[in-house]
Design a protein around this motif. Structure first.
Motif, PDB file in Angstrom:
ATOM      1  N   GLU A 180       6.113  36.859  -0.651  1.00  0.00           N
ATOM      2  CA  GLU A 180       5.241  37.676   0.179  1.00  0.00           C
ATOM      3  C   GLU A 180       5.715  37.629   1.624  1.00  0.00           C
ATOM      4  OE1 GLU A 180       1.188  36.590  -0.213  1.00  0.00           O
ATOM      5  OE2 GLU A 180       1.221  36.576  -2.391  1.00  0.00           O
ATOM      6  N   ARG A 181       5.387  38.665   2.365  1.00  0.00           N
ATOM      7  CA  ARG A 181       5.842  38.767   3.745  1.00  0.00           C
ATOM      8  C   ARG A 181       5.398  37.590   4.597  1.00  0.00           C
ATOM      9  NH1 ARG A 181       7.412  43.096   7.108  1.00  0.00           N
ATOM     10  NH2 ARG A 181       7.082  42.632   9.312  1.00  0.00           N
ATOM     11  N   ASN A 182       4.247  37.004   4.255  1.00  0.00           N
ATOM     12  CA  ASN A 182       3.686  35.976   5.124  1.00  0.00           C
ATOM     13  C   ASN A 182       4.507  34.699   5.169  1.00  0.00           C
ATOM     14  OD1 ASN A 182       2.860  35.744   2.411  1.00  0.00           O
ATOM     15  ND2 ASN A 182       1.327  34.254   2.957  1.00  0.00           N
ATOM     16  N   ILE A 183       5.382  34.465   4.191  1.00  0.00           N
ATOM     17  CA  ILE A 183       6.244  33.288   4.308  1.00  0.00           C
ATOM     18  C   ILE A 183       7.707  33.688   4.453  1.00  0.00           C
ATOM     19  CG2 ILE A 183       4.684  31.790   3.030  1.00  0.00           C
ATOM     20  CD1 ILE A 183       6.566  31.998   0.652  1.00  0.00           C
ATOM     21  N   ARG A 184       8.006  34.968   4.255  1.00  0.00           N
ATOM     22  CA  ARG A 184       9.403  35.394   4.284  1.00  0.00           C
ATOM     23  C   ARG A 184      10.035  35.218   5.656  1.00  0.00           C
ATOM     24  NH1 ARG A 184       9.746  41.279   2.725  1.00  0.00           N
ATOM     25  NH2 ARG A 184       8.813  40.513   0.808  1.00  0.00           N
ATOM     26  N   GLY A 185       9.292  35.593   6.712  1.00  0.00           N
ATOM     27  CA  GLY A 185       9.852  35.508   8.059  1.00  0.00           C
ATOM     28  C   GLY A 185      10.238  34.097   8.440  1.00  0.00           C
ATOM     29  N   CYS A 186       9.356  33.137   8.161  1.00  0.00           N
ATOM     30  CA  CYS A 186       9.643  31.739   8.491  1.00  0.00           C
ATOM     31  C   CYS A 186      10.852  31.232   7.718  1.00  0.00           C
ATOM     32  CB  CYS A 186       8.424  30.877   8.174  1.00  0.00           C
ATOM     33  SG  CYS A 186       6.999  31.177   9.234  1.00  0.00           S
ATOM     34  N   LEU A 187      10.947  31.606   6.452  1.00  0.00           N
ATOM     35  CA  LEU A 187      12.079  31.171   5.651  1.00  0.00           C
ATOM     36  C   LEU A 187      13.384  31.761   6.157  1.00  0.00           C
ATOM     37  CD1 LEU A 187      10.457  31.407   2.124  1.00  0.00           C
ATOM     38  CD2 LEU A 187      11.396  29.350   3.121  1.00  0.00           C
ATOM     39  N   LEU A 188      13.348  33.020   6.586  1.00  0.00           N
ATOM     40  CA  LEU A 188      14.563  33.677   7.066  1.00  0.00           C
ATOM     41  C   LEU A 188      15.100  32.995   8.320  1.00  0.00           C
ATOM     42  CD1 LEU A 188      13.710  37.452   6.508  1.00  0.00           C
ATOM     43  CD2 LEU A 188      15.324  36.045   5.233  1.00  0.00           C
ATOM     44  N   VAL A 189      14.217  32.504   9.168  1.00  0.00           N
ATOM     45  CA  VAL A 189      14.676  31.779  10.358  1.00  0.00           C
ATOM     46  C   VAL A 189      15.488  30.562   9.936  1.00  0.00           C
ATOM     47  CG1 VAL A 189      13.956  30.460  12.383  1.00  0.00           C
ATOM     48  CG2 VAL A 189      12.782  32.592  11.812  1.00  0.00           C
ATOM     49  N   ASN A 190      15.038  29.873   8.908  1.00  0.00           N
ATOM     50  CA  ASN A 190      15.784  28.716   8.412  1.00  0.00           C
ATOM     51  C   ASN A 190      17.159  29.122   7.896  1.00  0.00           C
ATOM     52  OD1 ASN A 190      14.206  26.275   8.705  1.00  0.00           O
ATOM     53  ND2 ASN A 190      12.735  27.189   7.308  1.00  0.00           N
ATOM     54  N   VAL A 191      17.252  30.288   7.256  1.00  0.00           N
ATOM     55  CA  VAL A 191      18.541  30.745   6.757  1.00  0.00           C
ATOM     56  C   VAL A 191      19.492  31.010   7.908  1.00  0.00           C
ATOM     57  CG1 VAL A 191      19.749  32.476   5.391  1.00  0.00           C
ATOM     58  CG2 VAL A 191      17.487  31.721   4.691  1.00  0.00           C
ATOM     59  N   PHE A 192      19.002  31.673   8.962  1.00  0.00           N
ATOM     60  CA  PHE A 192      19.844  31.927  10.133  1.00  0.00           C
ATOM     61  C   PHE A 192      20.408  30.624  10.693  1.00  0.00           C
ATOM     62  CE2 PHE A 192      17.600  36.094  10.816  1.00  0.00           C
ATOM     63  CZ  PHE A 192      18.742  36.868  10.724  1.00  0.00           C
ATOM     64  N   SER A 193      19.553  29.636  10.807  1.00  0.00           N
ATOM     65  CA  SER A 193      19.982  28.361  11.374  1.00  0.00           C
ATOM     66  C   SER A 193      21.064  27.715  10.525  1.00  0.00           C
ATOM     67  CB  SER A 193      18.779  27.418  11.507  1.00  0.00           C
ATOM     68  OG  SER A 193      17.775  28.001  12.315  1.00  0.00           O
ATOM     69  N   ARG A 194      20.891  27.760   9.202  1.00  0.00           N
ATOM     70  CA  ARG A 194      21.887  27.163   8.328  1.00  0.00           C
ATOM     71  C   ARG A 194      23.208  27.942   8.371  1.00  0.00           C
ATOM     72  NH1 ARG A 194      17.682  24.901   8.483  1.00  0.00           N
ATOM     73  NH2 ARG A 194      18.722  24.188  10.360  1.00  0.00           N
ATOM     74  N   LEU A 195      23.125  29.274   8.494  1.00  0.00           N
ATOM     75  CA  LEU A 195      24.356  30.060   8.572  1.00  0.00           C
ATOM     76  C   LEU A 195      25.124  29.747   9.849  1.00  0.00           C
ATOM     77  CD1 LEU A 195      23.501  33.621   7.201  1.00  0.00           C
ATOM     78  CD2 LEU A 195      24.342  31.604   6.021  1.00  0.00           C
TER      79      LEU A 195
END
Length: 340
Positions: A243-258
């Motif tokens: 759901e959108r409500n957790i997607r944004g927070c998770l995507l920030v973590n992906v950016f950081s790992r990349l």
């Protein structure tokens, strides 16, 4: 009394497993019927010999069960196997190279008995350097989705799955399992748990001792860039279904790992195949951000492209990057809250 299932995955931990098991049976003051499920993930060393000897010599209230995978499947699969086999109303994960503090389970169970409607009761953890995860003095009760996800964003609630009582039905009914075959699986699993758990209690007392294992994959210098890229590709694919409500927070973590991966590539190099896989992952993430209309993440995403990612080569930036990440997580959560 509370029926509690403690799940211990075992792989290559012969130096630590006996201390871990001893800490479990020492929790005799916990007001719970305890079953301890040991999942042998085809450990190649003498870990299971130590387990069998310990269990055979043990006489007490803890009920031990031993399960074995036919082939090595990793810690995620071992935890999932334990959850499926558990009979307790609550489950508790403990890594086999860690151990419970004295009265640790009693502290958690007492917290649950005082808050019987809690889906999760999280304890504080002590690390090898004797520093606790949190310096809070008072317990915190998280009720709303904003509070629960905000606790992850602001490092009030740890991403690690261990040291918490979890209502088993919350995991089963919502199909919350660890993604097998990857590392960094804790990120996705903890966000999914906090999305559905209705009441979460976070205690300030230290109940668990975390010991970084120099032999584990997370501490191995041999960790392949290709494996890391693959893992985050799997996590991204899974999180985009959320759901959108957790997607944004998770995507920030992906950016950081990349950004970390890009720095690894700059320092150590990689194969052409790995480089192409990284570029595809980066491009897919960027296109998804554009298609979902997230202007803040769009700006944040520039840090994984030339020439901006070079900022991560500076020690000061690496040391303080978590502050920027934390700000972005909080802003994304705030924006999503406005849209719910």
């Amino acid at each position: 009394m509370l029926d509690l299932s403690i799940i211990i995955p075992v792989y290559n931990v012969e130096a630590y497993i006996e201390e871990c098991l001893a800490s479990v049976v020492a929790q005799s003051d916990a007001k719970a019927n305890i079953e301890c499920i040991i999942v042998d993930d085809c450990s190649p060393d003498g870990s299971m010999d130590i387990v069998r000897r310990f269990v055979d010599n043990y006489q007490g209230a803890v009920q031990f069960r031993t399960l074995r995978h036919e082939v090595n499947r990793g810690i995620s699969a071992a935890r999932n196997t334990g959850v499926e086999a558990a009979t307790g109303d609550y489950v508790f994960f403990i890594d086999s190279d860690d151990y419970l503090m004295e009265h640790g389970l009693k502290t958690l169970v007492d917290g649950l008995l005082a808050n019987p409607d809690a889906d999760v009761v999280q304890g504080n953890s002590l690390f090898l350097d004797k520093k606790a995860y949190s310096k809070r003095q008072e317990p915190i009760v998280l009720l709303s989705k904003k509070e629960r996800l905000g606790a992850l964003v602001n490092f009030i609630f740890p991403v690690n799955p261990w040291n918490r009582l979890i209502r088993r039905n919350v995991l089963i009914n919502n199909h919350i399992y660890f993604v097998e075959g990857i590392i960094f699986e804790d990120y996705l699993w903890s966000y999914q748990l906090m999305d559905v758990a209705q009441k979460v209690l976070v205690l300030p007392q230290v109940t668990y001792y975390y010991r970084p294992n120099a032999n584990s994959i997370m501490h191995s210098r041999q960790l392949k860039i290709g494996k890391t890229i693959y893992c985050w590709d799997v996590i991204l694919t899974t999180m985009l279904k959320q759901e959108r409500n957790i997607r944004g927070c998770l995507l920030v973590n992906v950016f950081s790992r990349l950004l970390e991966i890009q720095n690894m590539i700059d320092q150590h190099g990689c194969s052409e195949e790995e480089l192409q896989a990284f570029r595809r992952l980066r491009s897919r993430l960027f296109k998804n951000i554009i298609s979902h209309g997230r202007p803040l993440l769009l700006l944040f995403s520039l840090t994984i492209f030339k020439p901006f990612y070079h900022i991560y080569s500076f020690h000061f930036v690496r040391r303080n990057y978590h502050i920027l990440e934390r700000i972005m997580l909080a802003l994304e959560l705030m924006i999503d809250q406005l849209k719910w």
